[in-house]
Write a protein that holds these residues in place. Structure first.
Motif, PDB file in Angstrom:
ATOM      1  N   ARG A 317      53.424  42.017  45.075  1.00 55.01           N
ATOM      2  CA  ARG A 317      53.567  43.465  45.200  1.00 55.01           C
ATOM      3  C   ARG A 317      54.375  43.778  46.449  1.00 55.01           C
ATOM      4  N   THR A 318      55.046  44.919  46.443  1.00 56.06           N
ATOM      5  CA  THR A 318      55.820  45.365  47.594  1.00 56.06           C
ATOM      6  C   THR A 318      55.338  46.737  48.014  1.00 56.06           C
ATOM      7  N   LYS A 319      55.744  47.155  49.206  1.00 54.43           N
ATOM      8  CA  LYS A 319      55.327  48.455  49.731  1.00 54.43           C
ATOM      9  C   LYS A 319      56.037  49.615  49.049  1.00 54.43           C
ATOM     10  N   ASP A 320      57.044  49.310  48.204  1.00 50.03           N
ATOM     11  CA  ASP A 320      57.753  50.400  47.541  1.00 50.03           C
ATOM     12  C   ASP A 320      56.829  51.181  46.611  1.00 50.03           C
ATOM     13  N   PHE A 321      55.927  50.489  45.944  1.00 45.62           N
ATOM     14  CA  PHE A 321      55.019  51.187  45.026  1.00 45.62           C
ATOM     15  C   PHE A 321      53.561  50.806  45.239  1.00 45.62           C
ATOM     16  N   TYR A 322      53.286  49.920  46.214  1.00 47.25           N
ATOM     17  CA  TYR A 322      51.900  49.537  46.482  1.00 47.25           C
ATOM     18  C   TYR A 322      51.794  49.144  47.949  1.00 47.25           C
ATOM     19  N   ASP A 323      51.048  49.943  48.711  1.00 44.34           N
ATOM     20  CA  ASP A 323      50.833  49.664  50.123  1.00 44.34           C
ATOM     21  C   ASP A 323      49.466  49.010  50.273  1.00 44.34           C
ATOM     22  N   PRO A 324      49.388  47.698  50.536  1.00 43.60           N
ATOM     23  CA  PRO A 324      48.077  47.034  50.591  1.00 43.60           C
ATOM     24  C   PRO A 324      47.223  47.508  51.753  1.00 43.60           C
ATOM     25  N   VAL A 325      47.828  47.921  52.852  1.00 44.83           N
ATOM     26  CA  VAL A 325      47.033  48.384  53.997  1.00 44.83           C
ATOM     27  C   VAL A 325      46.348  49.707  53.660  1.00 44.83           C
ATOM     28  N   ALA A 326      47.082  50.622  53.022  1.00 47.24           N
ATOM     29  CA  ALA A 326      46.490  51.914  52.666  1.00 47.24           C
ATOM     30  C   ALA A 326      45.483  51.788  51.533  1.00 47.24           C
ATOM     31  N   ARG A 327      45.650  50.767  50.660  1.00 57.24           N
ATOM     32  CA  ARG A 327      44.743  50.623  49.516  1.00 57.24           C
ATOM     33  C   ARG A 327      43.574  49.690  49.800  1.00 57.24           C
ATOM     34  N   ALA A 328      43.526  49.095  50.992  1.00 59.15           N
ATOM     35  CA  ALA A 328      42.453  48.145  51.311  1.00 59.15           C
ATOM     36  C   ALA A 328      41.115  48.858  51.353  1.00 59.15           C
ATOM     37  N   ARG A 329      40.090  48.245  50.766  1.00 60.27           N
ATOM     38  CA  ARG A 329      38.748  48.839  50.711  1.00 60.27           C
ATOM     39  C   ARG A 329      37.659  47.872  51.169  1.00 60.27           C
ATOM     40  N   ARG A 330      37.944  46.592  51.257  1.00 56.74           N
ATOM     41  CA  ARG A 330      36.919  45.599  51.553  1.00 56.74           C
ATOM     42  C   ARG A 330      36.867  45.312  53.047  1.00 56.74           C
ATOM     43  N   SER A 331      35.648  45.295  53.589  1.00 53.94           N
ATOM     44  CA  SER A 331      35.459  44.866  54.968  1.00 53.94           C
ATOM     45  C   SER A 331      35.348  43.351  55.014  1.00 53.94           C
ATOM     46  N   LEU A 332      35.425  42.793  56.216  1.00 54.29           N
ATOM     47  CA  LEU A 332      35.360  41.340  56.343  1.00 54.29           C
ATOM     48  C   LEU A 332      34.025  40.772  55.852  1.00 54.29           C
ATOM     49  N   PRO A 333      32.868  41.372  56.169  1.00 53.16           N
ATOM     50  CA  PRO A 333      31.614  40.842  55.595  1.00 53.16           C
ATOM     51  C   PRO A 333      31.583  40.901  54.066  1.00 53.16           C
ATOM     52  N   GLU A 334      32.159  41.963  53.472  1.00 54.55           N
ATOM     53  CA  GLU A 334      32.184  42.037  52.009  1.00 54.55           C
ATOM     54  C   GLU A 334      33.074  40.946  51.402  1.00 54.55           C
ATOM     55  N   VAL A 335      34.211  40.697  52.034  1.00 54.10           N
ATOM     56  CA  VAL A 335      35.092  39.630  51.561  1.00 54.10           C
ATOM     57  C   VAL A 335      34.398  38.278  51.690  1.00 54.10           C
ATOM     58  N   ASN A 336      33.672  38.077  52.766  1.00 59.65           N
ATOM     59  CA  ASN A 336      32.949  36.826  52.977  1.00 59.65           C
ATOM     60  C   ASN A 336      31.888  36.611  51.891  1.00 59.65           C
ATOM     61  N   ARG A 337      31.112  37.648  51.584  1.00 60.24           N
ATOM     62  CA  ARG A 337      30.098  37.529  50.525  1.00 60.24           C
ATOM     63  C   ARG A 337      30.744  37.281  49.165  1.00 60.24           C
ATOM     64  N   MET A 338      31.853  37.946  48.915  1.00 58.09           N
ATOM     65  CA  MET A 338      32.556  37.746  47.650  1.00 58.09           C
ATOM     66  C   MET A 338      33.053  36.304  47.524  1.00 58.09           C
ATOM     67  N   LEU A 339      33.540  35.738  48.629  1.00 54.34           N
ATOM     68  CA  LEU A 339      34.019  34.362  48.612  1.00 54.34           C
ATOM     69  C   LEU A 339      32.873  33.379  48.405  1.00 54.34           C
ATOM     70  N   VAL A 340      31.748  33.589  49.071  1.00 51.30           N
ATOM     71  CA  VAL A 340      30.603  32.693  48.921  1.00 51.30           C
ATOM     72  C   VAL A 340      30.070  32.729  47.490  1.00 51.30           C
ATOM     73  N   LYS A 341      30.006  33.915  46.924  1.00 48.84           N
ATOM     74  CA  LYS A 341      29.507  34.029  45.544  1.00 48.84           C
ATOM     75  C   LYS A 341      30.438  33.299  44.579  1.00 48.84           C
ATOM     76  N   TRP A 342      31.741  33.396  44.803  1.00 49.37           N
ATOM     77  CA  TRP A 342      32.679  32.682  43.925  1.00 49.37           C
ATOM     78  C   TRP A 342      32.518  31.171  44.071  1.00 49.37           C
ATOM     79  N   ILE A 343      32.331  30.686  45.289  1.00 52.48           N
ATOM     80  CA  ILE A 343      32.180  29.240  45.495  1.00 52.48           C
ATOM     81  C   ILE A 343      30.909  28.730  44.834  1.00 52.48           C
ATOM     82  N   VAL A 344      29.803  29.421  45.033  1.00 49.83           N
ATOM     83  CA  VAL A 344      28.500  28.925  44.577  1.00 49.83           C
ATOM     84  C   VAL A 344      28.336  29.066  43.069  1.00 49.83           C
ATOM     85  N   ASP A 345      28.673  30.230  42.527  1.00 50.31           N
ATOM     86  CA  ASP A 345      28.380  30.506  41.115  1.00 50.31           C
ATOM     87  C   ASP A 345      29.564  30.270  40.183  1.00 50.31           C
ATOM     88  N   ASP A 346      30.759  30.179  40.710  1.00 49.60           N
ATOM     89  CA  ASP A 346      31.923  30.033  39.835  1.00 49.60           C
ATOM     90  C   ASP A 346      32.600  28.678  40.026  1.00 49.60           C
TER      91      ASP A 346
END
Length: 512
Positions: A317-346
């Motif tokens: 994706r590029t900033k021309d039609f998608y700005d990842p900084v403005a669209r970011a919604r996940r905090s670092l603890p949420e990303v960490n939990r999401m990663l752990v769940k993927w490792i353990v259960d997936d």
């Protein structure tokens, strides 16, 4: 009919009057008709074998006369070639010089540029130049494709493009070979900072299980490396993450760790950890990621399966039609939990293509067959993997980065030894908690804990946070003023207020 006869007939007819008072004129004989006719060259008599071959061809295919038509249009280039004189400058020697100087020389240039320089060199000494097609054919016939690529882009690039690599078989025992590496993930996290976190992971080659991982905004350093090692050695406590269906039973010390040549991986701190926990580090050649391709492939899988569908991703994706900084919604603890769940259960519960089995099942099978070696003492794992520094013992304690650590009973005994006043003592710190440090008693081999005298500015404060607090305090002080603990307390309050304000603004913007 010859032209002279035609003119004679005309002249004969013109003598006859066609009417009263009228006279016919004879057409003027053209001048080109007076030239002697050019006789064609004599036809060369074909060889008897040629006639025999023609006859067989004609007789084998129904005696069709069309088979004997000569294919003159399919003949090759019949023009005379370029002159060649030994021990003299010829178009071929100029061609070779242009190829060597302009085309096969780094930095590489285009083939058309080398040809233009060749033409100029031929014009300078009034020699005929070859065509561009002949110039290209000269390169193709003189050099192999690998030689051409190696001369233009280097030996390493040619080795990677044309070399043949052998596939290695996975080791038989678990933890015999473990890969470790860092990766900047393709996702923007919003708290406590806004940016792309770094992921450090350890992967077992035999079972493909992820032994440990650490996710933070800390760039590749010994701090994040130490946390990843601790997570691999330590028992995983997953009670704070809801919705997990499986466990993560990997808390062991590997035999060999394969890594690149990063600064933190060649540090004295890791060497001391290697000696204390009895494992080895294998440093791979530089710029050779395929030698630890399992962990590199793991990072690619994580980027696609975990982060590519989240808001704030950076994949394709590029900033021309998608700005990842403005669209970011996940905090670092949420990303960490999401990663752990993927490792353990997936990841651990999905059949691996190389193994033909689930990584967790393979781990349980091989660890039952080959018992693994756990950490001797989980209470001292931080002390065994902490960052190595040196310092002296003053009359008030041990100073480190503006903080004071003291234990009167321990330090008096060490300072009273021969040379204890001037020697540099070995210290180990936890980069993520400056509340205490460990000092080595080289006579007994024991590590003694020294608490910080100011726990409010050091406990659960990382090394990076402490330096940020010092920088804030320095900016609010006049030049030459020494930073005290009171200044650090004010700087901590300012930093916490700034982070809280940024987080509230981010939450308000995301809700809108």
């Amino acid at each position: 009919m010859p032209l002279t006869m035609r003119c004679g007939r005309l002249k004969t007819r013109s003598s006859r009057p066609s009417g009263p008072g009228k006279r016919l004129r004879c057409r003027r004989k053209p001048t080109w008709g007076t030239a002697d006719p050019v006789e064609p060259p004599p036809i060369r008599k074909p060889h008897p074998r040629t006639i025999q071959r023609w006859y067989r061809l004609w007789n084998s295919f129904g005696r069709d006369i069309r088979l004997l038509i000569p294919h003159q249009h399919r003949r090759g280039n019949r023009k005379p070639g370029l002159p060649y004189v030994s021990n003299a400058t010829t178009p071929y020697t100029l061609m070779a010089e242009a190829v060597e100087r302009y085309y096969l020389h780094m930095p590489s240039k285009r083939k058309t540029y080398a040809y233009r320089q060749y033409v100029k060199a031929c014009e300078a000494i009034q020699l005929p130049s070859a065509s561009y097609r002949r110039f290209r054919r000269f390169i193709e016939r003189t050099y192999t494709e690998r030689e051409e690529f190696e001369r233009r882009y280097g030996r390493r690039a040619a080795y990677l493009k044309y070399g043949i690599f052998d596939r290695t078989t996975p080791p038989e025992r678990p933890l015999e070979e473990v890969e470790i590496d860092h990766c900047l993930i393709d996702l923007i996290a919003t708290h406590p900072l806004t940016g792309r976190p770094w992921l450090t992971a350890l992967l077992d080659r035999a079972t493909r299980v992820i032994l440990g991982a650490h996710l933070s905004f800390e760039p590749p350093s010994y701090a994040c490396l130490q946390r990843a090692l601790v997570h691999a050695f330590w028992k995983k406590d997953l009670s704070s993450i809801d919705g997990l269906a499986h466990d993560w039973p990997c808390h062991v010390v590997p035999e060999w760790i394969f890594s690149d040549n990063g600064r933190e991986l060649r540090s004295r701190s890791l060497r001391l950890t290697e000696d204390m926990l009895d494992f080895g580090i294998v440093y791979l050649p530089v710029k050779s990621p395929w030698l630890k391709g399992a962990v590199e492939r793991l990072f690619g899988t994580i980027g696609v399966q975990v982060f590519s569908h989240q808001e704030g991703t950076l994949l394709s994706r590029t900033k021309d039609f998608y700005d990842p900084v403005a669209r970011a919604r996940r905090s670092l603890p949420e990303v960490n939990r999401m990663l752990v769940k993927w490792i353990v259960d997936d990841y651990h519960m999905t059949v691996h293509g190389t193994l033909g089995a689930r990584p967790l099942e393979k781990w349980l099978e091989l660890t039952e067959r080959y018992p693994v070696r756990p950490v001797p003492s989980f209470d001292h794992v931080i002390r065994m993997t902490g960052e190595l520094v040196t310092g002296s013992i003053s009359n008030v304690g041990v100073h480190y980065d503006g903080l004071l650590y003291a234990d009167k009973r321990i330090l008096e005994e060490l300072r009273a030894r021969r040379g204890g006043l001037k020697r540099a003592w070995t210290l180990r710190i936890d980069p993520y908690d400056l509340g205490e440090i460990a000092i080595l008693d080289d006579e007994t081999g024991q590590w003694h804990t020294l608490p910080c005298t100011d726990q409010d500015v050091s406990r659960h404060v990382s090394k990076y946070q402490h330096r940020v607090h010092k920088l804030i305090a320095k900016r609010n002080l006049a030049a030459g003023v020494r930073i005290t603990v009171q200044h650090l307390r004010k700087a901590m309050a300012l930093a916490e207020d700034s982070v809280r304000t940024l987080f509230e603004q981010g939450a308000r913007a995301s809700s809108v």
